[in-house]
Design a protein around this motif. Structure first.
Motif, mmCIF file in Angstrom:
data_model
loop_
_atom_site.group_PDB
_atom_site.id
_atom_site.type_symbol
_atom_site.label_atom_id
_atom_site.label_comp_id
_atom_site.label_asym_id
_atom_site.label_seq_id
_atom_site.Cartn_x
_atom_site.Cartn_y
_atom_site.Cartn_z
ATOM 1 N N ASP A 188 0.587 -1.491 -0.341
ATOM 2 C CA ASP A 188 -0.108 0.026 0.096
ATOM 3 C C ASP A 188 1.482 1.056 -0.004
ATOM 4 O O ASP A 188 0.474 2.047 -0.531
ATOM 5 N N ASP A 189 1.837 1.194 0.754
ATOM 6 C CA ASP A 189 3.127 2.110 0.759
ATOM 7 C C ASP A 189 3.837 2.406 -0.619
ATOM 8 O O ASP A 189 2.878 3.752 -0.971
ATOM 9 N N VAL A 190 3.590 1.492 -1.256
ATOM 10 C CA VAL A 190 4.897 1.782 -2.447
ATOM 11 C C VAL A 190 3.827 2.401 -3.655
ATOM 12 O O VAL A 190 3.762 3.192 -4.560
ATOM 13 N N GLU A 191 2.378 1.684 -3.221
ATOM 14 C CA GLU A 191 1.169 1.870 -4.420
ATOM 15 C C GLU A 191 0.973 3.580 -3.971
ATOM 16 O O GLU A 191 1.047 4.336 -4.587
ATOM 17 N N ARG A 192 1.430 3.817 -2.791
ATOM 18 C CA ARG A 192 0.787 5.474 -2.393
ATOM 19 C C ARG A 192 2.282 6.327 -3.029
ATOM 20 O O ARG A 192 1.947 7.474 -3.800
ATOM 21 N N ILE A 193 3.059 6.176 -2.878
ATOM 22 C CA ILE A 193 4.697 6.819 -2.921
ATOM 23 C C ILE A 193 4.741 6.758 -4.577
ATOM 24 O O ILE A 193 4.560 7.667 -4.788
ATOM 25 N N LYS A 194 4.429 5.520 -5.369
ATOM 26 C CA LYS A 194 4.096 5.455 -6.909
ATOM 27 C C LYS A 194 3.101 6.666 -7.592
ATOM 28 O O LYS A 194 3.769 7.233 -7.910
ATOM 29 N N THR A 195 2.049 6.833 -6.655
ATOM 30 C CA THR A 195 0.977 7.967 -7.035
ATOM 31 C C THR A 195 1.637 8.945 -7.190
ATOM 32 O O THR A 195 1.521 10.332 -7.920
ATOM 33 N N GLU A 196 2.198 9.522 -5.718
ATOM 34 C CA GLU A 196 2.940 10.218 -5.159
ATOM 35 C C GLU A 196 3.903 11.371 -6.241
ATOM 36 O O GLU A 196 4.324 12.013 -6.909
ATOM 37 N N VAL A 197 4.469 9.728 -6.488
ATOM 38 C CA VAL A 197 6.052 10.670 -7.756
ATOM 39 C C VAL A 197 5.182 11.037 -9.034
ATOM 40 O O VAL A 197 5.277 11.603 -9.337
ATOM 41 N N VAL A 198 4.193 10.152 -9.378
ATOM 42 C CA VAL A 198 3.218 10.215 -11.021
ATOM 43 C C VAL A 198 3.172 11.772 -10.620
ATOM 44 O O VAL A 198 2.857 12.199 -11.617
ATOM 45 N N ASP A 199 2.129 12.075 -9.996
ATOM 46 C CA ASP A 199 1.307 13.152 -9.320
ATOM 47 C C ASP A 199 2.252 14.549 -9.776
ATOM 48 O O ASP A 199 1.934 15.578 -10.046
ATOM 49 N N THR A 200 3.275 14.052 -8.587
ATOM 50 C CA THR A 200 4.685 15.182 -8.784
ATOM 51 C C THR A 200 5.057 15.496 -9.745
ATOM 52 O O THR A 200 5.431 16.850 -10.437
ATOM 53 N N ILE A 201 5.154 13.556 -11.290
ATOM 54 C CA ILE A 201 5.893 14.254 -12.295
ATOM 55 C C ILE A 201 4.742 14.880 -13.475
ATOM 56 O O ILE A 201 5.428 16.121 -14.134
#
Length: 158
Positions: free
Chosen positions: A106-119
């Motif tokens: 779940d944390d990896v999914e959340r980080i992935k979403t945040e990175v994608v949003d950040t980019i």
């Protein structure tokens, strides 16, 4: 009447003699049968004695095996009684590990979403603010390079 009684007595005597003769003949036949059956009875007695000896020998050999099986069963029972709490603790540990793994996913999914949003958010800003395709590509390239450098810095800081 006396004559009839004599005749009846003679007839009874003849029947009694016939009975005694038949009884003697039957006893003779019984004696012959008993004499012939004596070897069979001796064989049966020997066989019964041998069977009894074999059973006693088997009993002597089987009793230690039964005692050993009983001891093995009791030891196995004690082992399984000792293993039950350990297996339950192992199940609990595996369940906790699965919970941690689900949390990490779940944390990896959340980080992935945040990175994608950040980019994506700076790229959207660049697309909206830039007038030409060339300047958008250059700005996007520079932005990606800066983001990669920031991730490298964050990675080395950790």
């Amino acid at each position: 009447m006396e004559t009839v009684l004599y005749i009846a007595a003679i007839a009874a005597l003849l029947v009694f003699m016939w009975f005694l003769l038949r009884a003697a003949r039957t006893l003779g036949e019984v004696s012959i049968v008993l004499q012939r059956s004596q070897p069979m009875l001796d064989d049966v007695r020997k066989s019964a004695t041998q069977v009894a000896a074999d059973v006693a020998l088997m009993r002597m050999q089987i009793l230690p095996v039964i005692d050993s099986v009983s001891e093995i069963t009791s030891r196995a029972s004690r082992i399984t009684e000792g293993l039950t709490p350990r297996v339950e603790a192992l199940y609990d540990t595996i369940d906790d590990a699965l919970d941690v793994a689900h949390g990490v996913i779940d944390d990896v999914e959340r980080i992935k979403t945040e990175v994608v949003d950040t980019i994506e958010s700076p790229l959207k800003v660049v697309r909206h603010t830039s007038n030409g395709l060339g300047s958008t590509i250059i700005k996007g390239f520079n932005l990606v390079r800066e983001l990669v450098q920031e991730f490298k810095k964050n990675k080395t800081d950790s």
